[in-house]
Write a protein that holds these residues in place. Structure first.
Motif, PDB file in Angstrom:
ATOM      1  N   GLU A  91      34.344  42.097  27.422  1.00  0.00           N
ATOM      2  CA  GLU A  91      35.698  41.274  27.468  1.00  0.00           C
ATOM      3  C   GLU A  91      36.049  41.013  29.033  1.00  0.00           C
ATOM      4  OE1 GLU A  91      38.954  42.687  25.566  1.00  0.00           O
ATOM      5  OE2 GLU A  91      38.046  42.689  23.410  1.00  0.00           O
ATOM      6  N   PHE A  92      35.344  42.077  29.720  1.00  0.00           N
ATOM      7  CA  PHE A  92      35.833  42.089  31.241  1.00  0.00           C
ATOM      8  C   PHE A  92      34.347  42.456  32.005  1.00  0.00           C
ATOM      9  CE2 PHE A  92      39.739  42.743  29.103  1.00  0.00           C
ATOM     10  CZ  PHE A  92      40.635  42.139  29.724  1.00  0.00           C
ATOM     11  N   GLY A  93      34.404  42.050  33.335  1.00  0.00           N
ATOM     12  CA  GLY A  93      33.377  42.600  34.249  1.00  0.00           C
ATOM     13  C   GLY A  93      33.310  43.717  34.498  1.00  0.00           C
ATOM     14  N   ALA A  94      32.138  44.432  34.377  1.00  0.00           N
ATOM     15  CA  ALA A  94      31.778  45.754  34.767  1.00  0.00           C
ATOM     16  C   ALA A  94      32.261  46.080  36.452  1.00  0.00           C
ATOM     17  CB  ALA A  94      30.435  45.924  34.591  1.00  0.00           C
ATOM     18  N   CYS A  95      32.766  47.196  36.537  1.00  0.00           N
ATOM     19  CA  CYS A  95      33.307  47.467  37.948  1.00  0.00           C
ATOM     20  C   CYS A  95      32.229  47.227  39.108  1.00  0.00           C
ATOM     21  CB  CYS A  95      33.726  48.996  38.010  1.00  0.00           C
ATOM     22  SG  CYS A  95      32.577  50.355  37.908  1.00  0.00           S
ATOM     23  N   PHE A  96      31.049  47.476  38.711  1.00  0.00           N
ATOM     24  CA  PHE A  96      29.993  47.334  39.854  1.00  0.00           C
ATOM     25  C   PHE A  96      29.500  46.078  39.934  1.00  0.00           C
ATOM     26  CE2 PHE A  96      28.196  48.708  35.728  1.00  0.00           C
ATOM     27  CZ  PHE A  96      27.348  47.798  35.474  1.00  0.00           C
ATOM     28  N   SER A  97      29.726  45.051  39.046  1.00  0.00           N
ATOM     29  CA  SER A  97      29.165  43.752  39.145  1.00  0.00           C
ATOM     30  C   SER A  97      29.332  43.041  40.437  1.00  0.00           C
ATOM     31  CB  SER A  97      29.335  43.133  38.008  1.00  0.00           C
ATOM     32  OG  SER A  97      28.784  41.890  37.709  1.00  0.00           O
ATOM     33  N   VAL A 141      26.526  33.259  34.921  1.00  0.00           N
ATOM     34  CA  VAL A 141      26.867  33.562  33.692  1.00  0.00           C
ATOM     35  C   VAL A 141      26.751  34.970  33.644  1.00  0.00           C
ATOM     36  CG1 VAL A 141      24.311  33.686  32.811  1.00  0.00           C
ATOM     37  CG2 VAL A 141      26.067  33.358  31.023  1.00  0.00           C
ATOM     38  N   TYR A 142      27.413  35.847  32.512  1.00  0.00           N
ATOM     39  CA  TYR A 142      27.573  37.285  32.635  1.00  0.00           C
ATOM     40  C   TYR A 142      27.177  37.712  31.279  1.00  0.00           C
ATOM     41  CZ  TYR A 142      30.347  37.538  36.715  1.00  0.00           C
ATOM     42  OH  TYR A 142      30.979  36.983  38.105  1.00  0.00           O
ATOM     43  N   ALA A 143      26.553  38.764  31.151  1.00  0.00           N
ATOM     44  CA  ALA A 143      26.177  39.467  29.835  1.00  0.00           C
ATOM     45  C   ALA A 143      26.519  40.872  29.684  1.00  0.00           C
ATOM     46  CB  ALA A 143      24.697  39.137  29.464  1.00  0.00           C
ATOM     47  N   PRO A 144      26.404  41.574  28.651  1.00  0.00           N
ATOM     48  CA  PRO A 144      26.648  43.173  28.664  1.00  0.00           C
ATOM     49  C   PRO A 144      25.696  43.807  29.644  1.00  0.00           C
ATOM     50  CG  PRO A 144      26.717  42.265  26.373  1.00  0.00           C
ATOM     51  CD  PRO A 144      26.115  41.121  27.303  1.00  0.00           C
ATOM     52  N   GLY A 145      26.315  44.653  30.557  1.00  0.00           N
ATOM     53  CA  GLY A 145      25.279  45.417  31.136  1.00  0.00           C
ATOM     54  C   GLY A 145      25.817  46.700  31.374  1.00  0.00           C
ATOM     55  N   GLU A 146      26.669  47.243  30.479  1.00  0.00           N
ATOM     56  CA  GLU A 146      27.282  48.629  30.772  1.00  0.00           C
ATOM     57  C   GLU A 146      26.784  49.377  29.573  1.00  0.00           C
ATOM     58  OE1 GLU A 146      31.031  50.083  33.079  1.00  0.00           O
ATOM     59  OE2 GLU A 146      31.438  49.833  30.954  1.00  0.00           O
ATOM     60  N   ARG A 147      26.149  50.613  29.688  1.00  0.00           N
ATOM     61  CA  ARG A 147      25.525  51.549  28.585  1.00  0.00           C
ATOM     62  C   ARG A 147      24.968  50.766  27.591  1.00  0.00           C
ATOM     63  NH1 ARG A 147      31.331  53.546  29.463  1.00  0.00           N
ATOM     64  NH2 ARG A 147      30.944  55.263  30.898  1.00  0.00           N
ATOM     65  N   LEU A 148      23.957  49.875  27.970  1.00  0.00           N
ATOM     66  CA  LEU A 148      22.969  49.636  26.991  1.00  0.00           C
ATOM     67  C   LEU A 148      22.044  50.660  26.837  1.00  0.00           C
ATOM     68  CD1 LEU A 148      22.286  45.880  28.602  1.00  0.00           C
ATOM     69  CD2 LEU A 148      24.043  46.772  26.834  1.00  0.00           C
ATOM     70  N   VAL A 149      21.327  50.402  25.537  1.00  0.00           N
ATOM     71  CA  VAL A 149      20.100  51.423  24.960  1.00  0.00           C
ATOM     72  C   VAL A 149      18.963  50.816  25.088  1.00  0.00           C
ATOM     73  CG1 VAL A 149      19.961  53.057  23.274  1.00  0.00           C
ATOM     74  CG2 VAL A 149      22.375  52.764  24.086  1.00  0.00           C
ATOM     75  N   TYR A 167      35.052  51.637  42.836  1.00  0.00           N
ATOM     76  CA  TYR A 167      35.609  50.229  43.164  1.00  0.00           C
ATOM     77  C   TYR A 167      36.803  50.135  42.650  1.00  0.00           C
ATOM     78  CZ  TYR A 167      30.742  49.886  43.034  1.00  0.00           C
ATOM     79  OH  TYR A 167      29.179  50.271  43.545  1.00  0.00           O
ATOM     80  N   GLY A 168      37.810  50.913  42.381  1.00  0.00           N
ATOM     81  CA  GLY A 168      39.237  50.896  41.989  1.00  0.00           C
ATOM     82  C   GLY A 168      39.545  50.612  40.548  1.00  0.00           C
ATOM     83  N   PHE A 169      38.523  50.506  39.548  1.00  0.00           N
ATOM     84  CA  PHE A 169      38.876  50.117  38.307  1.00  0.00           C
ATOM     85  C   PHE A 169      39.618  51.395  37.500  1.00  0.00           C
ATOM     86  CE2 PHE A 169      36.533  46.599  39.572  1.00  0.00           C
ATOM     87  CZ  PHE A 169      36.768  45.727  38.674  1.00  0.00           C
ATOM     88  N   THR A 170      40.192  50.919  36.377  1.00  0.00           N
ATOM     89  CA  THR A 170      40.914  52.183  35.864  1.00  0.00           C
ATOM     90  C   THR A 170      40.496  52.525  34.600  1.00  0.00           C
ATOM     91  OG1 THR A 170      42.534  50.410  34.913  1.00  0.00           O
ATOM     92  CG2 THR A 170      43.174  51.536  37.206  1.00  0.00           C
ATOM     93  N   ALA A 180      34.574  35.560  29.451  1.00  0.00           N
ATOM     94  CA  ALA A 180      35.131  36.816  29.649  1.00  0.00           C
ATOM     95  C   ALA A 180      35.891  36.812  30.805  1.00  0.00           C
ATOM     96  CB  ALA A 180      33.958  37.831  29.870  1.00  0.00           C
ATOM     97  N   GLU A 181      36.618  37.659  31.324  1.00  0.00           N
ATOM     98  CA  GLU A 181      37.521  38.018  32.380  1.00  0.00           C
ATOM     99  C   GLU A 181      36.944  38.441  33.576  1.00  0.00           C
ATOM    100  OE1 GLU A 181      41.904  39.390  33.808  1.00  0.00           O
ATOM    101  OE2 GLU A 181      41.621  38.169  31.987  1.00  0.00           O
ATOM    102  N   VAL A 182      36.609  38.075  34.687  1.00  0.00           N
ATOM    103  CA  VAL A 182      36.034  39.060  35.917  1.00  0.00           C
ATOM    104  C   VAL A 182      37.118  38.434  36.935  1.00  0.00           C
ATOM    105  CG1 VAL A 182      33.914  39.067  37.451  1.00  0.00           C
ATOM    106  CG2 VAL A 182      33.825  38.465  35.168  1.00  0.00           C
ATOM    107  N   ARG A 183      37.542  39.722  37.476  1.00  0.00           N
ATOM    108  CA  ARG A 183      38.417  39.361  38.751  1.00  0.00           C
ATOM    109  C   ARG A 183      39.620  38.709  38.609  1.00  0.00           C
ATOM    110  NH1 ARG A 183      36.766  43.712  42.526  1.00  0.00           N
ATOM    111  NH2 ARG A 183      34.711  44.200  41.486  1.00  0.00           N
ATOM    112  N   GLY A 184      40.070  38.315  37.415  1.00  0.00           N
ATOM    113  CA  GLY A 184      41.028  37.290  37.162  1.00  0.00           C
ATOM    114  C   GLY A 184      40.517  36.006  36.850  1.00  0.00           C
ATOM    115  N   THR A 185      39.231  35.711  36.735  1.00  0.00           N
ATOM    116  CA  THR A 185      38.621  34.298  36.441  1.00  0.00           C
ATOM    117  C   THR A 185      37.828  34.411  35.121  1.00  0.00           C
ATOM    118  OG1 THR A 185      38.402  33.933  39.006  1.00  0.00           O
ATOM    119  CG2 THR A 185      37.207  32.458  37.357  1.00  0.00           C
TER     120      THR A 185
END
Length: 456
Positions: A307-313, A321-329, A353-356, A433-438
């Protein structure tokens, strides 16, 4: 590092790049004249180093002694860049460049390091059903070809069933003298497994272009890209490496390759990078240049919930475009022999990067050999065993997911033009999805399972 030790990028000290021929001579003459008028710099250092005729059309010019000055001091390269500013203005294009380090691990640090998957874990995205193509066939005849330019394949990769249609270069060296998996070995195998999961019946070829810990100098990168397509240009290239360079006009070292790409039908799907930055990251950022808008698709990473951007992206209008990139197997190695791995980098107490949310910066916890705490304490870095599947995060892995989705769309819909397929896929299947408010376009594979994301 540069500029001004900000670690925005890493480059070769004492060396600049120029195009072969007349432009290289102009650079040499201008730099010598500049150094003659500058105290403390030696014009005799300016000479071509390793110049040769090649398809990338690039010459390395040594402008100083790499051993002079401190680790972060490079007056000679800075002077060379200044010397050409006026000449570049007259020429209307860049004449000189630093020799950047292009890498799968941004600024020598990855988005994170792989984690062994549980014995019961399944690939995520899971293997897609064997789709029929538009003519009712199974896609095995005239299959879409995806070229992965990365590290090589591990020796036992064919033990992983999804990689049955994959071929390519073997990893040059998998383990060290103690039998421990080398850093970033398995990166290309992991990526090939993602393409194969999303797009069954796709012919995947892996080229071990980045076999040296996933890194290569810009002066060699363009030439190695030409080598990768020597046997023919594929439908899709999946590239999970790059660098920023403080500019908005691309990399001099890959300019010839990118020009050739424009004249082909191949689609380059490229990772946006893991700096959590909006600075253009090349080659992915070519997607923002009008002349390459069809030829390049830049990919950022979504966090585990999609739903949101990964902290490192990396992010910004140049990421298309964005796609799932966190904890893929996917498969790090095959299954024939368990292999140990020692962590290089430690996790953080909080997101760097300051994400919570509970991001890969901080979980799962491990201590690496290169961390400051490890260097000053007698403890040992954490070691784990890999027996096949691994969990890993990065725009490196969102990229082959998108490459696979384009390939699968081509097969299912009888589309032979990968660039047209990418346009249609984004128009027909993209969510948001939402990335940095966009709000940004997002592609979610049907077989991908969201990973729970908890608060920090």
């Amino acid at each position: 590092m540069g500029p001004d030790d900000s670690a925005e990028f890493i480059y070769e000290k004492g060396v600049v790049l120029a195009r072969d021929g007349e432009e290289a001579r102009v650079v040499e003459d201008a730099v010598r004249a500049h150094f003659t008028a500058t105290d403390g710099l030696d014009p005799e250092h300016v000479r071509r180093s390793g110049s040769r005729d090649n398809r990338s059309g690039i010459t390395r010019i040594r402008v100083g002694d790499p051993g002079e000055g401190g680790r972060g001091t490079d007056r000679t390269v800075a002077g060379a860049l200044r010397a050409l500013r006026q000449a570049e203005g007259r020429a209307g294009r860049r004449l000189v460049s630093r020799n950047h380090l292009v890498s799968i691990a941004v600024n020598a640090c990855p988005g994170d390091e792989p984690v062994p998957a549980a014995p019961s874990a399944q690939p995520n995205p899971a293997a897609a059903p064997a789709a029929r193509n538009a003519d009712g066939g199974d896609g095995t005849d005239g299959a879409v070809g995806v070229l992965v330019v990365d590290t090589g394949l591990t020796h036992d990769y064919r033990s992983y069933p999804l990689l049955a249609r994959t071929e390519g270069d073997a990893q040059v060296r998998e383990t060290d003298e103690q039998g421990i998996l080398q850093q970033y070995v398995g990166h290309g195998t992991f990526i090939a497994g993602l393409v194969a999961a999303v797009a069954p019946h796709t012919d995947v070829t892996v080229r071990g272009t980045l076999h040296d810990a996933g890194a290569i100098l810009e002066s060699e990168f363009g030439e190695r890209l030409f080598d990768a397509v020597e046997d023919g240009w594929p439908d899709i290239i999946s590239l999970s490496a790059g660098t920023s360079n403080g500019r908005v006009d691309g990399l001099l070292g890959v300019a010839a390759f990118m020009e050739e790409l424009r004249s082909r039908d191949t689609l380059l799907v490229a990772a946006a990078g893991n700096n959590a930055s909006s600075s253009p990251f090349w080659p992915a950022a070519y997607a923002s240049l009008p002349e390459y808008a069809d030829a390049v698709l830049s990919v950022g990473a979504l966090r585990g919930d999609g739903e949101f951007g990964a902290c490192f992206s990396n992010h910004g209008p140049w990421v298309k475009v964005y796609a799932p990139g966190e904890r893929l197997v996917s498969a790090l190695t095959g299954f024939d022999t368990p292999v140990p791995y020692v962590y290089q980098h430690s996790t953080y107490d909080s997101c760097r990067y300051g994400f919570t949310y509970t991001c890969t910066c901080r979980s799962p916890r491990h201590t690496g050999v290169l961390s400051e705490a490890q260097q000053t304490s007698p403890g040992k870095p954490d070691q784990v065993m890999f027996e096949g599947l691994a969990s890993w995060s990065g725009t490196s892995f969102a990229t082959p997911v998108v490459a696979g989705l384009v390939a699968a769309y081509m097969t299912a819909n009888g589309v032979t033009d990968p660039r047209a397929a990418a346009r249609r896929l984004l128009a027909d299947r993209a969510e948001f999805a939402e990335v940095r408010g966009t709000h940004v376009p997002a592609l979610l594979p049907p077989t991908w399972r969201p990973v729970p994301v908890g608060p920090a």
